[in-house]
Design a protein around this motif. Sequence first.
Motif, PDB file in Angstrom:
ATOM      1  N   HIS A   1       2.743   1.436  -3.569  1.00 10.14           N
ATOM      2  CA  HIS A   1       1.911   1.556  -4.768  1.00 10.14           C
ATOM      3  C   HIS A   1       0.918   2.717  -4.734  1.00 10.14           C
ATOM      4  N   TYR A   2       0.603   3.214  -3.552  1.00 12.23           N
ATOM      5  CA  TYR A   2      -0.362   4.311  -3.439  1.00 12.23           C
ATOM      6  C   TYR A   2       0.160   5.475  -2.613  1.00 12.23           C
TER       7      TYR A   2
ATOM      8  N   LEU B   1       0.802  -1.217   0.000  1.00 12.52           N
ATOM      9  CA  LEU B   1       0.000   0.000   0.000  1.00 12.52           C
ATOM     10  C   LEU B   1       0.836   1.269   0.000  1.00 12.52           C
ATOM     11  N   GLU B   2       1.833   1.363   0.853  1.00 11.69           N
ATOM     12  CA  GLU B   2       2.657   2.570   0.936  1.00 11.69           C
ATOM     13  C   GLU B   2       3.436   2.811  -0.359  1.00 11.69           C
TER      14      GLU B   2
ATOM     15  N   SER C   1       4.117   6.628  -5.841  1.00 15.61           N
ATOM     16  CA  SER C   1       3.294   5.669  -6.581  1.00 15.61           C
ATOM     17  C   SER C   1       3.474   5.773  -8.092  1.00 15.61           C
TER      18      SER C   1
END
Length: 135
Positions: A26-27, A23-24, A31
């Motif tokens: 890729h988003y 999550l951190e 990102s």
Amino acid sequence: MLKRKSQTKSYNTTLLSIGKIILETHYGHFSREWWIVTKRNINDQATLLVLIRLGMQTLTKLNSYDFIITVLEPNMEISPSPRYQAICYFINNELINGDICTNSSFAITSLYKHLFGTKTKFSGPLVMGFTKRLL
């Protein structure tokens, strides 16, 4: 005016490992380093956003040899971008490791050049099948 037809090479690519989404990474703040904007083919007007997953592995046959390209963790001291490594099962199934690179095209091209001594260049996203919607 003569319109020249553009040709795009097609590779038979197999997804070996889907990898994982962090999550951190890729988003988060960096990102944009983990997504590729591509088209399915040269005539397609729609663009696709393709996620580069950590640990993703693809298999492509080049010059009758199997090349596996793996997406590796970034080296944050150098760049937040994914890193890539190509390996090849060469003569007598000898495993040849390519260098770890910050560019998939360079990872594939440099290993191919090392093995075959040619100046052939490859598009990493194309060889890895990002235009084929493997995921």
